[in-house]
Scaffold this active site. Structure first.
Site, PDB file in Angstrom:
ATOM      1  N   LYS A  11       0.833  -1.213   0.000  1.00 20.27           N
ATOM      2  CA  LYS A  11       0.000   0.000   0.000  1.00 20.27           C
ATOM      3  C   LYS A  11       0.866   1.260   0.000  1.00 20.27           C
ATOM      4  O   LYS A  11       2.081   1.186   0.247  1.00 20.27           O
ATOM      5  CB  LYS A  11      -0.918  -0.057   1.228  1.00 20.27           C
ATOM      6  CG  LYS A  11      -1.902  -1.250   1.202  1.00 20.27           C
ATOM      7  CD  LYS A  11      -2.917  -1.167   2.342  1.00 20.27           C
ATOM      8  CE  LYS A  11      -3.892  -2.334   2.296  1.00 20.27           C
ATOM      9  NZ  LYS A  11      -4.971  -2.217   3.317  1.00 20.27           N
ATOM     10  N   TYR A  51     -12.235  -3.159  -3.948  1.00 22.00           N
ATOM     11  CA  TYR A  51     -12.754  -3.314  -2.583  1.00 22.00           C
ATOM     12  C   TYR A  51     -14.288  -3.343  -2.545  1.00 22.00           C
ATOM     13  O   TYR A  51     -14.878  -3.046  -1.499  1.00 22.00           O
ATOM     14  CB  TYR A  51     -12.230  -2.191  -1.694  1.00 22.00           C
ATOM     15  CG  TYR A  51     -10.804  -2.407  -1.215  1.00 22.00           C
ATOM     16  CD1 TYR A  51     -10.476  -3.469  -0.365  1.00 22.00           C
ATOM     17  CD2 TYR A  51      -9.774  -1.536  -1.591  1.00 22.00           C
ATOM     18  CE1 TYR A  51      -9.179  -3.659   0.085  1.00 22.00           C
ATOM     19  CE2 TYR A  51      -8.471  -1.721  -1.138  1.00 22.00           C
ATOM     20  CZ  TYR A  51      -8.190  -2.787  -0.296  1.00 22.00           C
ATOM     21  OH  TYR A  51      -6.904  -2.971   0.159  1.00 22.00           O
ATOM     22  N   ASN A 114      -2.221   0.232   6.680  1.00 21.25           N
ATOM     23  CA  ASN A 114      -1.685  -1.016   7.258  1.00 21.25           C
ATOM     24  C   ASN A 114      -0.780  -1.791   6.295  1.00 21.25           C
ATOM     25  O   ASN A 114      -0.650  -3.003   6.379  1.00 21.25           O
ATOM     26  CB  ASN A 114      -2.805  -1.871   7.855  1.00 21.25           C
ATOM     27  CG  ASN A 114      -3.791  -2.355   6.807  1.00 21.25           C
ATOM     28  OD1 ASN A 114      -3.646  -2.038   5.626  1.00 21.25           O
ATOM     29  ND2 ASN A 114      -4.776  -3.129   7.222  1.00 21.25           N
ATOM     30  N   HIS A 117      -1.860  -5.577   1.513  1.00 25.47           N
ATOM     31  CA  HIS A 117      -3.108  -6.310   1.274  1.00 25.47           C
ATOM     32  C   HIS A 117      -2.723  -7.735   0.900  1.00 25.47           C
ATOM     33  O   HIS A 117      -1.730  -7.954   0.215  1.00 25.47           O
ATOM     34  CB  HIS A 117      -3.909  -5.696   0.120  1.00 25.47           C
ATOM     35  CG  HIS A 117      -5.009  -6.620  -0.357  1.00 25.47           C
ATOM     36  ND1 HIS A 117      -6.245  -6.631   0.239  1.00 25.47           N
ATOM     37  CD2 HIS A 117      -5.019  -7.595  -1.303  1.00 25.47           C
ATOM     38  CE1 HIS A 117      -6.984  -7.580  -0.345  1.00 25.47           C
ATOM     39  NE2 HIS A 117      -6.264  -8.168  -1.285  1.00 25.47           N
ATOM     40  N   GLU A 128      -8.896 -11.734  -7.458  1.00 26.12           N
ATOM     41  CA  GLU A 128      -8.064 -10.541  -7.255  1.00 26.12           C
ATOM     42  C   GLU A 128      -6.847 -10.519  -8.186  1.00 26.12           C
ATOM     43  O   GLU A 128      -6.482  -9.467  -8.700  1.00 26.12           O
ATOM     44  CB  GLU A 128      -7.609 -10.469  -5.794  1.00 26.12           C
ATOM     45  CG  GLU A 128      -8.786 -10.184  -4.849  1.00 26.12           C
ATOM     46  CD  GLU A 128      -8.364 -10.018  -3.400  1.00 26.12           C
ATOM     47  OE1 GLU A 128      -7.171 -10.182  -3.070  1.00 26.12           O
ATOM     48  OE2 GLU A 128      -9.258  -9.714  -2.581  1.00 26.12           O
TER      49      GLU A 128
HETATM   50  P1  IDP Z   1      -7.543  -7.312   5.569  1.00 27.49           P
HETATM   51  O1  IDP Z   1      -6.805  -6.273   4.743  1.00 27.49           O
HETATM   52  O2  IDP Z   1      -6.741  -7.735   6.754  1.00 27.49           O
HETATM   53  O3  IDP Z   1      -8.023  -8.475   4.740  1.00 27.49           O
HETATM   54  P2  IDP Z   1     -10.306  -6.392   5.575  1.00 27.49           P
HETATM   55  O4  IDP Z   1     -11.288  -6.658   6.668  1.00 27.49           O
HETATM   56  O5  IDP Z   1     -10.477  -7.144   4.295  1.00 27.49           O
HETATM   57  O6  IDP Z   1      -8.838  -6.596   6.185  1.00 27.49           O
HETATM   58  O7  IDP Z   1     -10.375  -4.836   5.271  1.00 27.49           O
HETATM   59  C1  IDP Z   1      -9.777  -4.282   4.117  1.00 27.49           C
HETATM   60  C2  IDP Z   1      -8.997  -3.048   4.513  1.00 27.49           C
HETATM   61  O8  IDP Z   1      -9.919  -2.063   4.983  1.00 27.49           O
HETATM   62  C3  IDP Z   1      -8.021  -3.246   5.694  1.00 27.49           C
HETATM   63  O9  IDP Z   1      -6.762  -3.710   5.279  1.00 27.49           O
HETATM   64  C4  IDP Z   1      -7.940  -1.861   6.277  1.00 27.49           C
HETATM   65  O10 IDP Z   1      -7.016  -1.054   5.547  1.00 27.49           O
HETATM   66  C5  IDP Z   1      -9.343  -1.323   6.051  1.00 27.49           C
HETATM   67  N1  IDP Z   1     -10.145  -1.520   7.267  1.00 27.49           N
HETATM   68  C6  IDP Z   1     -10.698  -2.651   7.719  1.00 27.49           C
HETATM   69  N2  IDP Z   1     -11.368  -2.462   8.877  1.00 27.49           N
HETATM   70  C7  IDP Z   1     -11.239  -1.155   9.149  1.00 27.49           C
HETATM   71  C8  IDP Z   1     -11.720  -0.325  10.215  1.00 27.49           C
HETATM   72  O11 IDP Z   1     -12.404  -0.767  11.147  1.00 27.49           O
HETATM   73  N3  IDP Z   1     -11.378   0.994  10.158  1.00 27.49           N
HETATM   74  C9  IDP Z   1     -10.623   1.515   9.139  1.00 27.49           C
HETATM   75  N4  IDP Z   1     -10.147   0.768   8.119  1.00 27.49           N
HETATM   76  C10 IDP Z   1     -10.443  -0.546   8.126  1.00 27.49           C
HETATM   77 MG    MG Z   2      -9.415  -8.511   3.197  1.00 29.51          MG
END
Ligand code: IDP
Ligand code: MG
Length: 145
Positions: A11, A51, A114, A117, A128
């Site tokens: 990212k 997404y 974070n 992905h 994907e």
């Molecule tokens: P993942 O990336 O660990 O698979 P997902 O639940 O698929 O997590 O969520 C996709 C992305 O959305 C996450 O990597 C994060 O950047 C963002 N995200 C997920 N949950 C939250 C939240 O509660 N607040 C803000 N951003 C979130």
């Molecule tokens: Mg995810």
């Protein structure tokens, strides 16, 4: 265990930290071979489409805005158990909850930014990978001992 392919995205915060090499090195050490690698600045449409499963979540707008804030590295990783192995190396979504030594624990500063992905299932990995790469852009090879 089977050889799988999974989508990895470094990212925008990973690029801003100068961590491309360090992160790819972790994948290579774990036997996850980058068989396609591309730098790209996602458009809003591309990020929204990618997404789409999260479109009704409260964080969707922020997620799309973050993912389009700078270039990303798109990769297809191939290896034994690649989907789960990649998720293991990444760590939990919230870096505060990510296990020590994982990519998110070591590089990420927030749940929004974070760092990486990774596809969460083999089925989603196929969707994907094909969202970003044609099959002719995937170049399989092995690490020689
Ligand atoms: P993942 O990336 O660990 O698979 P997902 O639940 O698929 O997590 O969520 C996709 C992305 O959305 C996450 O990597 C994060 O950047 C963002 N995200 C997920 N949950 C939250 C939240 O509660 N607040 C803000 N951003 C979130
Ligand atoms: Mg995810």
């Amino acid at each position: 265990m089977a050889i799988e392919r999974t989508l990895s995205i470094l990212k925008p915060d990973a690029l801003e930290k100068g961590a491309i090499g360090k992160i790819i090195s972790r994948f290579e050490h774990a036997g996850l071979i980058p068989i396609a690698v591309r730098l790209q600045h996602l458009s809003t449409k591309e990020a929204e489409g990618f997404y789409a499963v999260h479109k009704d979540r409260p964080f969707f707008k922020d997620l799309v805005s973050f993912m389009t804030s700078g270039p990303v590295v798109l990769m297809c990783l191939e290896g034994e158990n690649a989907v789960a192995k990649n998720r293991e190396l990444m760590g939990a979504t919230d870096p505060k909850k990510a296990a020590p030594g994982t990519i998110r624990a070591d590089f990420a500063k927030s749940i929004d930014a974070n760092t990486v992905h990774g596809s969460d299932s083999l089925e989603n990995a196929k969707v994907e990978v094909s969202y970003f790469f044609r099959t002719t852009e995937l170049f399989s090879y092995s690490h020689k001992k």
